[in-house]
Motif scaffolding. Sequence first.
Motif, short mmCIF file in Angstrom:
data_model
loop_
_atom_site.label_atom_id
_atom_site.label_comp_id
_atom_site.label_asym_id
_atom_site.label_seq_id
_atom_site.Cartn_x
_atom_site.Cartn_y
_atom_site.Cartn_z
N ARG A 289 0.84 -1.20 0.00
CA ARG A 289 0.00 0.00 0.00
C ARG A 289 0.88 1.26 0.00
O ARG A 289 0.63 2.21 -0.73
CB ARG A 289 -0.91 0.01 1.24
CG ARG A 289 -1.88 1.17 1.30
CD ARG A 289 -2.83 1.02 2.49
NE ARG A 289 -2.13 1.14 3.77
CZ ARG A 289 -1.99 2.28 4.44
NH1 ARG A 289 -2.51 3.38 3.96
NH2 ARG A 289 -1.34 2.31 5.59
N ASN B 260 2.41 1.94 -3.32
CA ASN B 260 1.47 2.58 -4.24
C ASN B 260 1.31 4.06 -3.92
O ASN B 260 1.22 4.89 -4.82
CB ASN B 260 0.11 1.88 -4.18
CG ASN B 260 0.19 0.49 -4.78
OD1 ASN B 260 1.04 0.25 -5.65
ND2 ASN B 260 -0.64 -0.42 -4.30
N GLN B 261 1.28 4.38 -2.63
CA GLN B 261 1.19 5.79 -2.23
C GLN B 261 2.38 6.57 -2.78
O GLN B 261 2.24 7.66 -3.32
CB GLN B 261 1.20 5.93 -0.71
CG GLN B 261 -0.04 5.43 -0.01
CD GLN B 261 0.03 5.68 1.49
OE1 GLN B 261 1.10 5.98 2.03
NE2 GLN B 261 -1.10 5.56 2.16
N GLU C 270 4.31 5.87 -5.28
CA GLU C 270 4.24 6.00 -6.74
C GLU C 270 3.25 7.11 -7.11
O GLU C 270 3.53 7.95 -7.96
CB GLU C 270 3.84 4.67 -7.36
CG GLU C 270 3.83 4.74 -8.86
CD GLU C 270 4.07 3.40 -9.55
OE1 GLU C 270 4.63 2.47 -8.92
OE2 GLU C 270 3.69 3.30 -10.72
N LYS C 271 2.11 7.10 -6.41
CA LYS C 271 1.05 8.07 -6.76
C LYS C 271 1.45 9.50 -6.40
O LYS C 271 1.28 10.42 -7.20
CB LYS C 271 -0.23 7.67 -6.03
CG LYS C 271 -1.34 8.65 -6.27
CD LYS C 271 -2.70 8.03 -6.19
CE LYS C 271 -3.72 9.09 -6.61
NZ LYS C 271 -4.95 8.99 -5.85
N VAL C 272 1.97 9.69 -5.19
CA VAL C 272 2.20 11.06 -4.72
C VAL C 272 3.54 11.62 -5.21
O VAL C 272 3.64 12.80 -5.54
CB VAL C 272 2.13 11.13 -3.17
CG1 VAL C 272 2.36 12.54 -2.66
CG2 VAL C 272 0.77 10.61 -2.70
N ASP D 145 5.55 10.05 -7.69
CA ASP D 145 5.91 9.62 -9.03
C ASP D 145 7.23 8.84 -9.03
O ASP D 145 8.04 8.98 -9.95
CB ASP D 145 6.01 10.87 -9.93
CG ASP D 145 5.73 10.51 -11.38
OD1 ASP D 145 5.20 9.40 -11.60
OD2 ASP D 145 6.07 11.32 -12.27
N SER E 172 7.27 2.01 -7.99
CA SER E 172 7.21 1.27 -6.73
C SER E 172 8.38 0.29 -6.58
O SER E 172 8.78 -0.03 -5.47
CB SER E 172 5.87 0.55 -6.58
OG SER E 172 5.65 -0.25 -7.71
N ILE F 289 -4.36 10.44 -1.31
CA ILE F 289 -3.14 9.63 -1.35
C ILE F 289 -3.52 8.18 -1.65
O ILE F 289 -2.87 7.50 -2.41
CB ILE F 289 -2.38 9.76 -0.02
CG1 ILE F 289 -1.87 11.19 0.14
CG2 ILE F 289 -1.23 8.76 0.05
CD1 ILE F 289 -1.14 11.47 1.42
N ASP F 290 -4.59 7.68 -1.06
CA ASP F 290 -5.23 6.42 -1.45
C ASP F 290 -6.65 6.47 -0.90
O ASP F 290 -7.13 7.55 -0.55
CB ASP F 290 -4.42 5.19 -1.00
CG ASP F 290 -4.23 5.13 0.52
OD1 ASP F 290 -5.01 5.76 1.25
OD2 ASP F 290 -3.28 4.45 0.96
N GLN F 291 -7.34 5.31 -0.83
CA GLN F 291 -8.74 5.36 -0.39
C GLN F 291 -8.89 5.89 1.03
O GLN F 291 -9.92 6.40 1.40
CB GLN F 291 -9.39 3.97 -0.44
CG GLN F 291 -9.61 3.42 -1.81
CD GLN F 291 -8.51 2.46 -2.15
OE1 GLN F 291 -7.32 2.73 -1.91
NE2 GLN F 291 -8.85 1.31 -2.71
#
Length: 553
Positions: free
Chosen positions: A143, A146-147, A149-151, A153, A156, A395-397
């Motif tokens: 998790r 993924n955060q 990677e998302k925030v 860039d 992962s 940031i995620d769900q």
Amino acid sequence: FPVENIRNFSIVAHVDHGKSTLADRLLELTGTIDKTKNNKQVLDKLQVERERGITVKAQTASLFYNCEGKQYLLNLIDTPGHVDFSYEVSRSLSACQGVLLVVDANEGIQAQTVANFFLAFEAQLSVIPVINKIDLKNADPERVENQIEKVFDIPSDECIKISAKLGTNVESVLQAVIERIPPPKVHRKNPLRALVFDSTFDQYRGVIANVALFDGVVSKGDKIVSAHTQKTYEVNEVGVLNPNEQPTHKLYAGQVGYLIAGMKNVIEAQIGDTLYLHKQPVEPLPGFKSAKPMVFAGMYPVDQSEYNNLKSAIEKLTLNDSSVTVHRDSSLALGAGWRLGFLGLLHMEVFNQRLEQEYNASVILTTPTVPYKAVLSSSKLIKARRAVQKNMIFIDQNRVMLKYLFPLNEIVVDFYDSLKSLSSGYASFDYEDAGYQTAELVKMDILLNGNTVEELVTVVHKDKAHSIGKAICERLKDSLPRQLFEIAIQAAIGSKIIARETLPIFKNIFQYGGDITRKMKLLKRQAEGKKKLRKIGNVEVPKDAFIKVLKTR
Ligand code: GTP
């Protein structure tokens, strides 16, 4: 040491994510400290740091590491772990080419993870994400990957998953430092250019400046100049930090170490300053800023006879912390004292705690205030809002990052505690200075039977004046002794009364009857108490009452 075998890096993390634990493991792995000794968190030295588990004063260490037949010099530049010290963090980072961004595998990205990432990103450093505490039962490293990677860039697969506590996979962190962080870009043949990224004061040796050499060489006996103060000094000692000081003959560009040059006060070696050789001036390194206090509070000895002791304790502590500003101040109620300026709330609390722990001082600290700029025109007519939302990122769900523009004075008193309790401890918070903004501020007076109490005059936001005024009136009512007449306690803006409490009449003790010795005792106690009273109009105010209203805790 060949420059291509040097790596300068820092560990950054949200509070408690394991920065110090990882640093300890790296020191052990490279044999810098002994594993068998109880060396837990060698880099955190101050008592308050141990108690609070946070890094206030950064410590730096040079590690030697063998990899594929080559010896590397890894300079671990520690950074303070709190937003109050973000300028110091940015200077430490400017001595680095890369950072380890430690994220707790359970908590994921937090406010300071984001703030630290952007400091590193702006300084164009290589960022190695390290997901720590994978041994925890609730750890969810995927998790967190993924955060990240998302925030940020960052792919992962670049994340290194470790347990700093157990030592799991820590070796691959050292590998990554060597492979992913470039060596410093420096010129040993150019004249000396050294960045001061931290400084401490030693009673016997004077100021010890931690330096990173961008260009040139420095040796004992050299004459150096501070670009900021233009003062010249002779170098008495240079050396490396292992993590204790170890003298060497010279320090070369690319190296990180310390320098002692007869400076008497840390103000002479300000963080971000550039040192160069006498008669060989260079362009100073960019980014220097003088420390800028953001939060001010009055400090007074509990007992005036302690004034001189407290004065010397404050002097000693500020020798080590050039970011605290000190001005003499006096209050009719609290006597002689100082007005101190701090970088932030934590900085203020740490300073206060160090005074108490290291110097045995007991002090009264008044409620902190923030600086305002007053403009004498009609621009205050502009409608000011207190918090303006700037953006929102999921940031995620489960986590959302909200950015707001806040007046500083709304967050200096108990904002952090309220946020933590509202979110059951889940929310984290970080801030940076956004400059001065126009606001509708008013001067609020507190009156006792119509007379202004000078000590309690404050500047507040117009919309908050009523609630703050009411709270002060209530606190005064609770702490003032009753007197032989009724007392009106009022808060006023100009001639307009905005809050009022009434303190009823004190019944004369002779009306109680009873035994005469008890009455005499009471009278005596009253007389003693009166010595410490101050008269405002006809109202007598004991010192205690002021302390109760002015004190933070
Ligand atoms: P600041 O100095 O305030 O920034 O904190 P820090 O990031 O240095 O955190 P520190 O290393 O002090 O660790 C915080 C807490 O987490 C301590 O109680 C550590 O023992 C614990 N901790 C650190 N690493 C691990 C880990 O890998 N696993 C587990 N279970 N606990 C860890």
